[in-house]
Each structure stands twice: as C-alpha cells, then as structure tokens.
Design an enzyme around this catalytic site. Structure first.
Site, PDB file in Angstrom:
ATOM      1  N   LEU A  22       0.769  -1.305  -0.092  1.00  0.00           N
ATOM      2  CA  LEU A  22       0.046   0.401  -0.367  1.00  0.00           C
ATOM      3  C   LEU A  22       1.242   1.936   0.399  1.00  0.00           C
ATOM      4  O   LEU A  22       0.223   2.646  -0.612  1.00  0.00           O
ATOM      5  CB  LEU A  22      -1.059  -0.438   1.465  1.00  0.00           C
ATOM      6  CG  LEU A  22      -2.134  -1.058   1.370  1.00  0.00           C
ATOM      7  CD1 LEU A  22      -3.044  -1.154   2.364  1.00  0.00           C
ATOM      8  CD2 LEU A  22      -3.161  -0.939  -0.285  1.00  0.00           C
ATOM      9  N   GLY A  23       1.724   1.727   0.554  1.00  0.00           N
ATOM     10  CA  GLY A  23       3.147   2.487   0.711  1.00  0.00           C
ATOM     11  C   GLY A  23       4.215   2.333   1.813  1.00  0.00           C
ATOM     12  O   GLY A  23       4.124   1.225   2.398  1.00  0.00           O
ATOM     13  N   GLY A  25       7.307   4.620   4.064  1.00  0.00           N
ATOM     14  CA  GLY A  25       7.120   5.861   4.619  1.00  0.00           C
ATOM     15  C   GLY A  25       8.279   5.601   5.121  1.00  0.00           C
ATOM     16  O   GLY A  25       9.380   4.914   5.785  1.00  0.00           O
ATOM     17  N   GLY A  26       8.717   6.570   6.174  1.00  0.00           N
ATOM     18  CA  GLY A  26       9.883   6.834   7.457  1.00  0.00           C
ATOM     19  C   GLY A  26       9.584   5.801   8.406  1.00  0.00           C
ATOM     20  O   GLY A  26      11.190   5.413   8.675  1.00  0.00           O
ATOM     21  N   GLY A  28       7.859   2.884   8.227  1.00  0.00           N
ATOM     22  CA  GLY A  28       8.356   1.760   7.775  1.00  0.00           C
ATOM     23  C   GLY A  28       7.458   1.644   6.307  1.00  0.00           C
ATOM     24  O   GLY A  28       7.369   2.057   6.044  1.00  0.00           O
ATOM     25  N   VAL A  30       3.390  -0.325   4.702  1.00  0.00           N
ATOM     26  CA  VAL A  30       1.937  -0.982   4.829  1.00  0.00           C
ATOM     27  C   VAL A  30       1.788  -1.408   3.965  1.00  0.00           C
ATOM     28  O   VAL A  30       1.888  -1.456   2.087  1.00  0.00           O
ATOM     29  CB  VAL A  30       1.780   0.229   5.101  1.00  0.00           C
ATOM     30  CG1 VAL A  30       0.082  -0.443   5.307  1.00  0.00           C
ATOM     31  CG2 VAL A  30       1.821   1.518   5.900  1.00  0.00           C
ATOM     32  N   LYS A  44       1.443  -3.144   8.862  1.00  0.00           N
ATOM     33  CA  LYS A  44       3.049  -2.019   8.499  1.00  0.00           C
ATOM     34  C   LYS A  44       3.600  -2.843   9.569  1.00  0.00           C
ATOM     35  O   LYS A  44       3.817  -3.396  10.782  1.00  0.00           O
ATOM     36  CB  LYS A  44       2.204  -0.736   9.870  1.00  0.00           C
ATOM     37  CG  LYS A  44       3.027   0.329   9.664  1.00  0.00           C
ATOM     38  CD  LYS A  44       2.669   1.504  10.236  1.00  0.00           C
ATOM     39  CE  LYS A  44       4.233   2.264   9.298  1.00  0.00           C
ATOM     40  NZ  LYS A  44       3.386   4.271  10.147  1.00  0.00           N
ATOM     41  N   ASP A 138       2.259  12.857  14.736  1.00  0.00           N
ATOM     42  CA  ASP A 138       2.426  12.560  13.006  1.00  0.00           C
ATOM     43  C   ASP A 138       1.284  12.816  12.487  1.00  0.00           C
ATOM     44  O   ASP A 138       1.136  12.235  11.146  1.00  0.00           O
ATOM     45  CB  ASP A 138       3.546  11.598  12.830  1.00  0.00           C
ATOM     46  CG  ASP A 138       4.375  12.295  11.034  1.00  0.00           C
ATOM     47  OD1 ASP A 138       4.076  12.810  11.176  1.00  0.00           O
ATOM     48  OD2 ASP A 138       4.610  10.848  11.010  1.00  0.00           O
TER      49      ASP A 138
END
Length: 780
Positions: A22-23, A25-26, A28, A30, A44, A138
C-alpha cells in the site's frame, strides 16, 4: 489501490497473508493483508530494530495497548500487533479510500460542507486519541484516509513508541511542514502539538498547499517557528479555530474537545472540561455521517477559550489576528449580493445601452462603421483580457479591495465619456472602461460565491445570473428611451448613481477574502489570459476576411495555447489550469452562440424588415427579458436539486431549439410567430447563464472564486464573438447551424463533473440546544 509485492517483501507476517503493497514511509512499509478469517487488514512492518532494548519494547507494548483502547469513531483501529519479534508489526483496519493528500491532488481543495465534515471527523479522532492518553505526533494529510463512510485517522500511537532511546538515532519523527514549533525546537510534546498539525492539515485541505511551504527543510522550519499562516480563505468559525490551533504557544491552543464542540455549534467556554467526553465523541461521529451537518453559526456563537482564558468575542481568533481585522469580519451576505448584483447590472446595462446609441454617436462624432465597430471591439477585448488576471489577482490580494477599486475605475472612466469632444478620447475611455468592467464582473461573482459557501450559494448565483440576463436582453430598450428623449450623453451620467450605491453596499456588506491557490497556478492564468483575447480578436475581426494573416495568426496561436493548456492540466499536478471550470466556460460560449445569433436576427428583422424603431423593437423583446429573469432565478433552485450539469445542458438545448424554430418563423410576416421563439430563447438564456455559473463556481476551481468568475465572463464574451462572424442579414442558414451546435453542447454540459452542495442545517438530534446528544454507539 494496492501495488504488487516486491521480491524483498515478506509473504506473511504472523497469521496474516500479505497480498499487496500500500505504501512506504519513514516508519516502515504498509501492506494490504488478509486475516485468518478472510477480512482485509492493513499490516505495517516497522523499520525500527528494537533489538534487545527492553525499555523500548515495554514502551512499544504500552503504547499499543493504549492505541487498542481508542474509540473507533474516526480512526483505523489497531487490531493486532507483535512487539516480540525482530520485525515488529502492527495490524489495523483496512480503509478503502485515498489519503487526504491524494484526494486534494487529484480533485482539488475541499470546500463547503466537505471541508466542515473533514474538520469534524479529524477533530473527533484526535479527541479520542488524546482521551486514550496518546499523542499522535505525525498528524498530516497522508495519515488521513478518506473512506466511503468518512475520514479516518491512521498511524496514531506509533510515533511516540518509535521515538524512544535506542530506536531512532538520526531521524526526527514527523513531517516538518506539519510539526508544531515545540516539536521543531525539540521540546517535550503534548496534545497541543497534534492540534497545531490539525490546523495545518485543514489549511492544506482548503488550499491544496502546505501552510508553511514545501521547499527546503530549514526554510519550512523557520516559517513554522516565526511566520503566521494565512487563514482568511476559511469560513467562520473554522478560520478562528484553525488560527487558534496554529498559535506558536502550545498553552494557548484549544484542546481537541473544545474544537469539536465549537464545530458542532455547542460551544460553551469550559464545557469540555466539565462534560463527559464519550457523548462529545459520539456527537462528532454522528455529525460526520449524518445527512445534515450541524449549524456552525448559532445565535450568539463564540468559540470556546482554552481553560483559564477569557472567551474571545464572536468570530475573533484567540491569539490576535494573523491577517487584518477587516478580513476576519463576516460581512452581510444579503448586502454583498445586492452590491454585486447592482454593480453587474449597471456594467452590463451600460454596454447594452450603447448599442442603441450607435446612430447618435456616429452623427455626433462624425464616425462611420469602423468607428462604431471599434467602440464595441475595444471594450470587449479589453474586458476579456482583464477578467482572468483580475480574478486571479483578487484571489491573491483580496477580492473586496479589488472589486471596489474596479467599481471606482469604472465610474471614473464612464462619466467623462459624456463630455469628450473627439473619437480618440472616446475610444481611449472605452478601452479603460472595458478593463474596469472586467475587474468588476469577475471579482464580484467570486465574492458572491465566497459569501454564500453552501447550498444558498446556488440561489445567490441565480440572482446574479438574473442581474446579467435582464440588462443583456433589455438594455437596448432602456438605451433607446434615454437616447430618444434625453440624449446619448445622459446615458453615461445615468450610470453614476447605481455605481455609487453598489460601492457603498460593497463597502458595508462584503468581507475580505482571498486564496493563494496552487503554486503553479500562475502558468494556467497566463495561458488563458493569452488564449481567450486572441480567440475573441480573431472571431470579432473576421468581417475583414478570413484569409488575412492578422485574423488567422491569432486564431492559430489561440488553438496552440489551448492544446498546451489541456496537456498541462492532464499531466501536471497540481494542475495549473482548472480544466473543469474551463470546460464549463467553453460550454457556456457554445450555448450562447445560438442565443446571441437568434436575438441579432430577430432584432434586425424587427427594425429593417418591419420598420420598428429601437424602442419598438425593445418592447417586442420584453417577453425575452421576462422569461430570462424567471429561468435565471429558478435555475439556482434547480441546480441545488439536480446539480448544475442538467440546468446548463437544458439551457444549451433550449437555445438551440429556439434558433431552429426561428428559421421558419423569421420567414413569416407576423410577430405572433416570433413571439414563442422570443420567449423560448429567454428561458434558455436564463437557464444557461445560471447553469454555467453554478457549474463553474458551485465548487470554485482550486478554491479560486475570482478566477472562476473570470472564466465565466470569458465564456460570455466568447459566446458573443462566435455570433459575430456567423451573422448574415440575408441568409437564415446560420440559424440552423447554430441550433445544432446549441443542442450538441448539451452533451458535454451533462458530462461536467459537478454536484449540488451538501445540505446544511442542524440534524434532528440537535434541533434544540436542550436536547441531549445521542448515546454513544457500542464499538466492538
């Protein structure tokens, strides 16, 4: 939508099968996963190696246990987690929808009830998170998912667990553009940091831009610490609440429950502290999913002050205005609408009356057809060249001040036209008058939309459309009467009184508003500001011959600029050109083409073939004025019920049918056969202008109401320009062509992506302040 797994990705985590990425980021990666029972989940995988740091592990477990207790009103609830393995992971609800950041990039900023619903949902989520003694740390647009049943906040309860000794050594948790000043400074964080991020996120949703920029990290952090954000584009009370949340001092920011109470219209200073939190959260969740949103402006409303602070006056920010005090004034919507409608009526009336004075002007200034053509062309070309830059400048620097300045400039250039002795002076003033008219028409329409942001805005746009079509269709009669009985010079002086009244009403009733728009929006404005005048010039000057270079070159350049604009709109994000609003202006021009052409034919036949005077011709066009007025006013209500697309399409189709019906009627020798055509034409014209106004400004392009007003005026001018080369006094064939074009234009009108605004008003559960909110829904 989930992407494919990569070779390095795991296929399973615990008992969860991973089916897609799914994506990333910083913190981890997902994944979309499938639970043992087949239910879709989000998994995640954290990048942090907790290793043997037992203190970090305990903190991680404690945070997750708190996160699992968060009420799931507007959050993606934590379902499972593994803090014991070498690769910790967290399992939460799978939310099927784009993030707020993706939605704004693809569809533009949120406005009206969409923005209010987002604010309520996210404030409810933060209130629930803070109730569980968790600080998100965040909160940002990518962490707000827009699910079919309302916005959901994700990734809460993780940041603090990760930001522990031994877990992060060179990475700051958070996104600089949404960090609170104390977070940038490395100070201890509390719930107030989340409220700062909430204010920044709401501003991003309303503008499409990070409130503190998106360039270098040092520059962004400097603005977070020292620069106040602009909240003037937000409606009240949201502007005051966001302004308070963006206070540099965390002690002066309101709590999430205070913000939520204010948004629900149940704000009483100190109420949040003395009230059980669960009903407040239930009320917030109910408001997000209810058919009706709560009224945000009850009588005597005032935003609640943070604990220990005196409540501020109504509609005033807690910590001193970020912008000028005048910009924060709510204004008087009724007076604002009257001011804009009167100014619009006067400006269009002045141009329509001038056509009736052409014979007198030709005699008074010893001019021929070239002089009379220049009077019309100078004005129209100056107007269409000014509307788009004026609307965009007004969006940036303030619509009220630009509107009043344009109104003053129009008065200053109009009055001397009654006194000038020669052709050159009159043409120069006519050019300046066109520029001022473009400013008034574009900016005024944007102001109306800003003053009426909800469903009432469609009715207000209908009233504005009536102020357009009445002088457009009846100005010739008024001008003929004035010229015949008072003289053409009085015609200019007669405009001064309504201009002064409109200026006074505008000064009193309107409020200052502005919107910065997308960062690359200036490029789209430049393209449109070049393309539309070139197109209008080429069409209006074709009477000298199509094959001349001075006609073909502007048309060719306009076509090239149009193609470039469409390509940029489809490929660049954020789009530099509001494609949907531009399409609405193009449909308006196509629909107006048969209307203008048919009116020209009917007027010509009444005066030349049947020998009626300008006054007699105007009297016989009164049914056109009346039906245009009725259908312009009714169009706003119809757009609110069915959406702007059907109203615009109906206007196009009716004007096309009227043009086709005028073909046999014009051959007859009786006015009775033309009367139904005239009435039908007025009905189509009224619906057409209202439908275009609501389609373009029902949801202002990128929140830029002034630019939307400019696009609408450009469509009006191009509709006139299209009819100029098509008029042939001794041929009725162009009527057939125009009629077909009008009917065909109804198809793209229906395809415009537009919908009526959400209904507003208090839900039944809050019809009375004494009624208790509904009981909280039990969450499994």
């Amino acid at each position: 939508m989930a992407g494919p797994l990569r070779p390095e990705d795991p296929q399973r985590l615990g008992g969860y099968e991973l089916v897609g990425r799914l994506g990333e980021g910083g913190q981890g990666v997902v994944f979309q996963g499938r639970a043992p029972d087949g239910k879709q989940v989000a998994v995640k995988l954290l990048r942090v190696g907790q290793g043997g740091d037992e203190a970090a592990r305990r903190r991680f477990v404690r945070e997750l246990s708190m996160a699992e207790r968060v009420a799931g009103f507007c959050t993606a609830r934590v379902l499972d987690a593994d803090a014991e393995g070498d690769t910790p992971y967290i399992v939460s609800e799978y939310v099927d929808g784009p993030s707020l950041q993706e939605l704004v990039r693809e569809q533009g900023p949120r406005t009206g009830d969409d923005l209010l619903r987002l604010a309520i949902a996210t404030a409810t989520a933060l209130a629930a998170i803070h109730e569980a003694k968790i600080v998100h740390r965040d909160f940002k647009p990518p962490n707000v998912l827009m699910s079919p049943d309302g916005p959901r906040v994700i990734d809460f309860g993780i940041a603090r667990a990760l930001d522990a000794p031994g877990t992060l050594t060179s990475q700051v948790v958070g996104t600089p553009a949404y960090m609170a000043p104390e977070q940038v400074a490395g100070a201890p964080l509390g719930p107030a940091a989340d409220m700062f991020a909430w204010g920044s996120t709401i501003l991003y949703a309303a503008t499409g831009r990070s409130p503190f920029g998106a360039d270098s990290i040092p520059a962004v952090m400097h603005r977070v610490l020292h620069v106040d954000a602009d909240v003037s584009m937000l409606p009240q009370p949201l502007a005051s609440l966001v302004n308070a949340c963006l206070n540099k001092d965390p002690a002066r920011r309101p709590a999430a429950t205070d913000v939520l109470l204010s948004l629900l219209g149940r704000a009483v200073p100190g109420q949040a502290a003395a009230t059980e939190t669960s009903p407040i959260l239930a009320a917030g969740a109910s408001a997000v999913t209810a058919e009706y949103l709560p009224s945000t402006r009850p009588p005597g409303w005032a935003p609640p002050a943070p604990a220990g602070m005196p409540p501020p006056p109504a509609f005033a920010p807690w910590a001193g205005p970020v912008t000028s005090p005048r910009r924060e004034q709510p204004g008087v919507p009724g007076l604002a609408l009257l001011a804009v409608a009167l100014a619009t009526f006067t400006v269009i009336l002045g141009d329509a009356m001038l056509s009736a004075a052409y014979p007198a002007l030709a005699a008074g200034f010893h001019g021929g057809t070239g002089f009379l053509s220049a009077l019309g062309n100078y004005y129209q070309l100056a107007l269409v060249a000014a509307v788009l830059p004026a609307g965009r400048i007004a969006d940036a620097v303030g619509r009220k001040k630009v509107f009043l300045a344009g109104l003053a400039a129009y008065a200053v250039t109009t009055v001397p036209m009654a006194l000038v002795p020669g052709q050159t002076s009159l043409l120069a003033l006519r050019l300046l008058q066109g520029i001022a008219a473009g400013v008034v028409l574009a900016v005024g329409l944007g102001m109306v939309r800003e003053m009426f942001p909800d469903r009432r805005g469609l009715l207000a746009l209908g009233a504005w459309a009536a102020a357009v079509v009445v002088p457009m269709t009846g100005g010739g009669l008024v001008g003929g009467v004035i010229v015949e009985y008072l003289g053409w010079r009085i015609m200019f002086l007669a405009l001064l009184a309504p201009l002064v009244v409109a200026g006074v009403l505008g000064l009193i009733g309107t409020r200052e508003s502005r919107s910065r728009g997308p960062e690359n929006g200036a490029l789209g404005v430049v393209l449109l500001s070049l393309m539309v005048p070139l197109l209008a010039y080429g069409l209006r000057h074709q009477y000298t011959g199509w094959l001349q270079v001075r006609i073909l070159l502007p048309l060719a350049v306009a076509v090239v600029l149009g193609v470039v604009g469409v390509v940029l709109a489809l490929t660049v994000r954020p789009s530099p050109l509001p494609l949907r609003a531009s399409g609405g202006a193009a449909v308006l021009a196509l629909g107006l083409f048969p209307a203008y052409l048919t009116v020209t034919y009917v007027s010509y036949r009444l005066q030349v073939n049947w020998g009626f005077s300008p006054i007699g011709t105007g009297v016989r066009l009164v049914p056109l004025v009346l039906t245009a007025l009725v259908f312009a006013l009714a169009g706003g209500a119809l757009a609110g019920r069915f959406g702007p697309g059907p109203v615009l399409a109906g206007g196009c189709a009716v004007t096309g049918v009227a043009a086709l019906a005028a073909y046999p009627a014009a051959k007859a020798d009786t006015y009775l056969l033309l009367l139904p055509v005239v009435a039908l034409l007025g009905a189509g014209l009224g619906a057409l202008v209202t439908g275009a106004a609501t389609a373009i400004l029902g949801e202002p392009p990128d929140g830029l109401a002034g630019l939307g007003g400019g696009l609408l005026q450009a469509g009006l001018v191009l509709g006139t320009a299209l009819s100029v080369p098509s008029f042939r006094p001794f041929s009725l064939t162009p009527l057939l062509v125009a009629g077909v074009i009008g009917i065909v234009a109804a198809v793209p009108a229906l395809l415009l992506r537009s919908r009526p605004p959400e209904r507003t008003g208090p839900p039944p559960a809050y019809a009375s302040p004494q009624m208790a909110p509904p009981a909280p829904v039990p969450w499994q």
